[in-house]
Design a protein around this motif. Structure first.
Motif, PDB file in Angstrom:
ATOM      1  N   MET A   1     127.672 -55.049  54.784  1.00  0.00           N
ATOM      2  CA  MET A   1     127.681 -56.234  53.928  1.00  0.00           C
ATOM      3  C   MET A   1     126.666 -57.259  54.424  1.00  0.00           C
ATOM      4  O   MET A   1     126.278 -57.259  55.586  1.00  0.00           O
ATOM      5  CB  MET A   1     129.073 -56.884  53.907  1.00  0.00           C
ATOM      6  N   PHE A   2     126.264 -58.118  53.500  1.00  0.00           N
ATOM      7  CA  PHE A   2     125.364 -59.243  53.798  1.00  0.00           C
ATOM      8  C   PHE A   2     124.000 -58.794  54.320  1.00  0.00           C
ATOM      9  O   PHE A   2     123.357 -59.502  55.090  1.00  0.00           O
ATOM     10  CB  PHE A   2     126.010 -60.217  54.779  1.00  0.00           C
ATOM     11  N   SER A   3     123.565 -57.625  53.906  1.00  0.00           N
ATOM     12  CA  SER A   3     122.247 -57.155  54.306  1.00  0.00           C
ATOM     13  C   SER A   3     121.159 -57.926  53.559  1.00  0.00           C
ATOM     14  O   SER A   3     121.280 -58.198  52.361  1.00  0.00           O
ATOM     15  CB  SER A   3     122.097 -55.663  53.990  1.00  0.00           C
ATOM     16  N   LEU A   4     120.114 -58.291  54.296  1.00  0.00           N
ATOM     17  CA  LEU A   4     118.952 -58.944  53.683  1.00  0.00           C
ATOM     18  C   LEU A   4     117.714 -58.055  53.829  1.00  0.00           C
ATOM     19  O   LEU A   4     116.591 -58.542  53.799  1.00  0.00           O
ATOM     20  CB  LEU A   4     118.709 -60.316  54.332  1.00  0.00           C
ATOM     21  N   GLN A   5     117.947 -56.763  53.963  1.00  0.00           N
ATOM     22  CA  GLN A   5     116.848 -55.804  54.069  1.00  0.00           C
ATOM     23  C   GLN A   5     115.959 -55.910  52.824  1.00  0.00           C
ATOM     24  O   GLN A   5     116.444 -56.065  51.709  1.00  0.00           O
ATOM     25  CB  GLN A   5     117.390 -54.382  54.182  1.00  0.00           C
ATOM     26  N   ASN A   6     114.651 -55.813  53.051  1.00  0.00           N
ATOM     27  CA  ASN A   6     113.649 -55.843  51.981  1.00  0.00           C
ATOM     28  C   ASN A   6     113.603 -57.181  51.244  1.00  0.00           C
ATOM     29  O   ASN A   6     113.104 -57.261  50.120  1.00  0.00           O
ATOM     30  CB  ASN A   6     113.897 -54.717  50.971  1.00  0.00           C
ATOM     31  N   LYS A   7     114.140 -58.247  51.879  1.00  0.00           N
ATOM     32  CA  LYS A   7     114.074 -59.585  51.303  1.00  0.00           C
ATOM     33  C   LYS A   7     113.055 -60.411  52.070  1.00  0.00           C
ATOM     34  O   LYS A   7     112.973 -60.346  53.301  1.00  0.00           O
ATOM     35  CB  LYS A   7     115.429 -60.295  51.379  1.00  0.00           C
ATOM     36  N   LYS A   8     112.299 -61.211  51.344  1.00  0.00           N
ATOM     37  CA  LYS A   8     111.331 -62.114  51.958  1.00  0.00           C
ATOM     38  C   LYS A   8     111.888 -63.526  51.831  1.00  0.00           C
ATOM     39  O   LYS A   8     112.097 -64.014  50.721  1.00  0.00           O
ATOM     40  CB  LYS A   8     109.974 -61.986  51.259  1.00  0.00           C
ATOM     41  N   ALA A   9     112.133 -64.176  52.974  1.00  0.00           N
ATOM     42  CA  ALA A   9     112.795 -65.479  52.988  1.00  0.00           C
ATOM     43  C   ALA A   9     111.869 -66.562  53.530  1.00  0.00           C
ATOM     44  O   ALA A   9     111.284 -66.411  54.607  1.00  0.00           O
ATOM     45  CB  ALA A   9     114.068 -65.424  53.829  1.00  0.00           C
ATOM     46  N   VAL A  10     111.762 -67.655  52.783  1.00  0.00           N
ATOM     47  CA  VAL A  10     111.010 -68.830  53.220  1.00  0.00           C
ATOM     48  C   VAL A  10     112.001 -69.890  53.674  1.00  0.00           C
ATOM     49  O   VAL A  10     112.928 -70.229  52.936  1.00  0.00           O
ATOM     50  CB  VAL A  10     110.128 -69.384  52.081  1.00  0.00           C
ATOM     51  N   ILE A  11     111.794 -70.433  54.871  1.00  0.00           N
ATOM     52  CA  ILE A  11     112.697 -71.448  55.419  1.00  0.00           C
ATOM     53  C   ILE A  11     111.863 -72.647  55.844  1.00  0.00           C
ATOM     54  O   ILE A  11     111.061 -72.559  56.786  1.00  0.00           O
ATOM     55  CB  ILE A  11     113.493 -70.897  56.617  1.00  0.00           C
ATOM     56  N   THR A  12     112.038 -73.770  55.153  1.00  0.00           N
ATOM     57  CA  THR A  12     111.318 -74.974  55.558  1.00  0.00           C
ATOM     58  C   THR A  12     112.068 -75.650  56.697  1.00  0.00           C
ATOM     59  O   THR A  12     113.290 -75.619  56.759  1.00  0.00           O
ATOM     60  CB  THR A  12     111.146 -75.958  54.382  1.00  0.00           C
ATOM     61  N   GLY A  13     111.312 -76.249  57.609  1.00  0.00           N
ATOM     62  CA  GLY A  13     111.952 -76.815  58.791  1.00  0.00           C
ATOM     63  C   GLY A  13     112.635 -75.760  59.628  1.00  0.00           C
ATOM     64  O   GLY A  13     113.638 -76.012  60.286  1.00  0.00           O
ATOM     65  N   GLY A  14     112.085 -74.567  59.633  1.00  0.00           N
ATOM     66  CA  GLY A  14     112.720 -73.433  60.305  1.00  0.00           C
ATOM     67  C   GLY A  14     112.447 -73.346  61.792  1.00  0.00           C
ATOM     68  O   GLY A  14     112.875 -72.399  62.445  1.00  0.00           O
ATOM     69  N   GLY A  15     111.740 -74.339  62.337  1.00  0.00           N
ATOM     70  CA  GLY A  15     111.378 -74.272  63.732  1.00  0.00           C
ATOM     71  C   GLY A  15     112.434 -74.757  64.700  1.00  0.00           C
ATOM     72  O   GLY A  15     112.359 -74.475  65.893  1.00  0.00           O
ATOM     73  N   SER A  16     113.429 -75.489  64.197  1.00  0.00           N
ATOM     74  CA  SER A  16     114.435 -76.034  65.108  1.00  0.00           C
ATOM     75  C   SER A  16     115.755 -76.254  64.378  1.00  0.00           C
ATOM     76  O   SER A  16     115.812 -76.203  63.146  1.00  0.00           O
ATOM     77  CB  SER A  16     113.958 -77.370  65.705  1.00  0.00           C
ATOM     78  N   GLY A  17     116.809 -76.513  65.162  1.00  0.00           N
ATOM     79  CA  GLY A  17     118.102 -76.893  64.605  1.00  0.00           C
ATOM     80  C   GLY A  17     118.676 -75.883  63.634  1.00  0.00           C
ATOM     81  O   GLY A  17     118.662 -74.672  63.874  1.00  0.00           O
ATOM     82  N   ILE A  18     119.169 -76.390  62.510  1.00  0.00           N
ATOM     83  CA  ILE A  18     119.797 -75.542  61.502  1.00  0.00           C
ATOM     84  C   ILE A  18     118.802 -74.534  60.943  1.00  0.00           C
ATOM     85  O   ILE A  18     119.128 -73.354  60.757  1.00  0.00           O
ATOM     86  CB  ILE A  18     120.389 -76.408  60.375  1.00  0.00           C
ATOM     87  N   GLY A  19     117.586 -74.966  60.673  1.00  0.00           N
ATOM     88  CA  GLY A  19     116.577 -74.063  60.118  1.00  0.00           C
ATOM     89  C   GLY A  19     116.285 -72.890  61.039  1.00  0.00           C
ATOM     90  O   GLY A  19     116.139 -71.747  60.585  1.00  0.00           O
ATOM     91  N   ARG A  20     116.211 -73.171  62.330  1.00  0.00           N
ATOM     92  CA  ARG A  20     115.961 -72.095  63.305  1.00  0.00           C
ATOM     93  C   ARG A  20     117.124 -71.112  63.345  1.00  0.00           C
ATOM     94  O   ARG A  20     116.921 -69.892  63.412  1.00  0.00           O
ATOM     95  CB  ARG A  20     115.727 -72.712  64.680  1.00  0.00           C
ATOM     96  N   ALA A  21     118.353 -71.636  63.287  1.00  0.00           N
ATOM     97  CA  ALA A  21     119.530 -70.759  63.284  1.00  0.00           C
ATOM     98  C   ALA A  21     119.535 -69.873  62.046  1.00  0.00           C
ATOM     99  O   ALA A  21     119.867 -68.681  62.127  1.00  0.00           O
ATOM    100  CB  ALA A  21     120.801 -71.599  63.350  1.00  0.00           C
ATOM    101  N   ILE A  22     119.169 -70.429  60.897  1.00  0.00           N
ATOM    102  CA  ILE A  22     119.113 -69.645  59.660  1.00  0.00           C
ATOM    103  C   ILE A  22     118.034 -68.575  59.761  1.00  0.00           C
ATOM    104  O   ILE A  22     118.262 -67.408  59.422  1.00  0.00           O
ATOM    105  CB  ILE A  22     118.870 -70.562  58.454  1.00  0.00           C
TER     106      ILE A  22
END
Length: 254
Positions: A1-22
């Motif tokens: 379950m919850f597989s993100l295989q073959n998905k392309k994800a963009v995360i803004t502010g992804g360098g730290s905090g919540i964004g990094r965890a995501i």
């Protein structure tokens, strides 16, 4: 379950905090990660974490308040399946203690930045025949928070944008939801306490923790877990919804 295989994800502010965890959790679930942060340096640690996991990750220096930069970055990334609008800044002040320059800065990042990413992402979602958008709102979208006028205004707008986008693109297979965290223990919180309450760090940390009925701050990994569910195929029937993740703050803090 919850597989993100073959998905392309963009995360803004992804360098730290919540964004990094995501970004890290999504990589563990198999997604190809694209981190957008203000500088390449600010994303370095997150990129290193994901590469150590064996994940595929790219980073981009981009000011989300600049539509020109955002469009160019999304065109570079190409078709996407997931967008996490996480980049944002905080502000302390009531309406009569918030200078126009501060108000404009918060709106530029927290409102226009989300708009710019949505604007640039929709054509890329169409190339993928749909996808998922997750916006980072806040408990400040729901309740009055003392001395947070500009921030609350911006996060209220984020929740409204979530509903609008969910309605407008439902027939194109694009889902849009938001998360409303209470206070989450990130390096930003530690920095804020150290700067504003020197010598009283432990006392203020305890006070902020106990402002939530559950008695502690949230953890970035807890926010990431909710984000993972909402962006997975298992949440395919969910759109146009906001999810408070707040240790009981909204409903129990009275």
């Amino acid at each position: 379950m919850f597989s993100l295989q073959n998905k392309k994800a963009v995360i803004t502010g992804g360098g730290s905090g919540i964004g990094r965890a995501i970004a890290t959790l999504f990589a563990k679930q198999g997604a190809e990660i694209h981190i957008i942060d203000l500088t390449i340096e600010s994303a370095q640690d997150a990129v290193a974490d994901i590469e150590q996991l064996g994940g595929k990750v790219f980073s981009y220096a981009c000011n989300v308040a600049s539509q020109k930069e955002v469009i160019a970055t999304f065109e570079k990334i190409g078709n996407i399946h997931i967008l996490i609008n996480n980049a944002g800044i905080a502000h302390v002040g009531k309406v009569d203690t918030t200078p126009e320059t501060d108000f404009d800065r918060v709106m530029d990042v927290n409102v226009k930045g989300v708009y710019n990413c949505l604007y640039a992402a929709i054509p890329q979602f169409r190339l993928s025949n749909g996808g998922v958008i997750l916006n980072m709102a806040s408990i400040a979208s729901w309740v009055g928070i003392q001395d947070r006028f500009a921030y609350s205004t911006a996060k209220g707008a984020v929740m409204a944008m979530t509903l609008s986008v969910a309605r407008d693109y439902i027939d194109e297979g694009i889902r849009c939801n938001s998360i409303s965290p209470a206070r989450v223990h990130t390096p930003f919180v530690d920095g804020f306490i150290n700067k504003n309450y020197p010598g009283k760090e432990a006392e203020i940390f305890e006070k902020l923790s106990k402002s939530q009925p559950i008695g502690r701050m949230g953890k970035p990994d807890e926010i990431a877990a909710l984000a993972m569910y909402l962006c997975s195929d298992e949440a395919g029937f969910i759109t146009g919804s906001d999810y408070p993740i707040d240790g009981g703050f909204i409903k129990l803090n009275n």
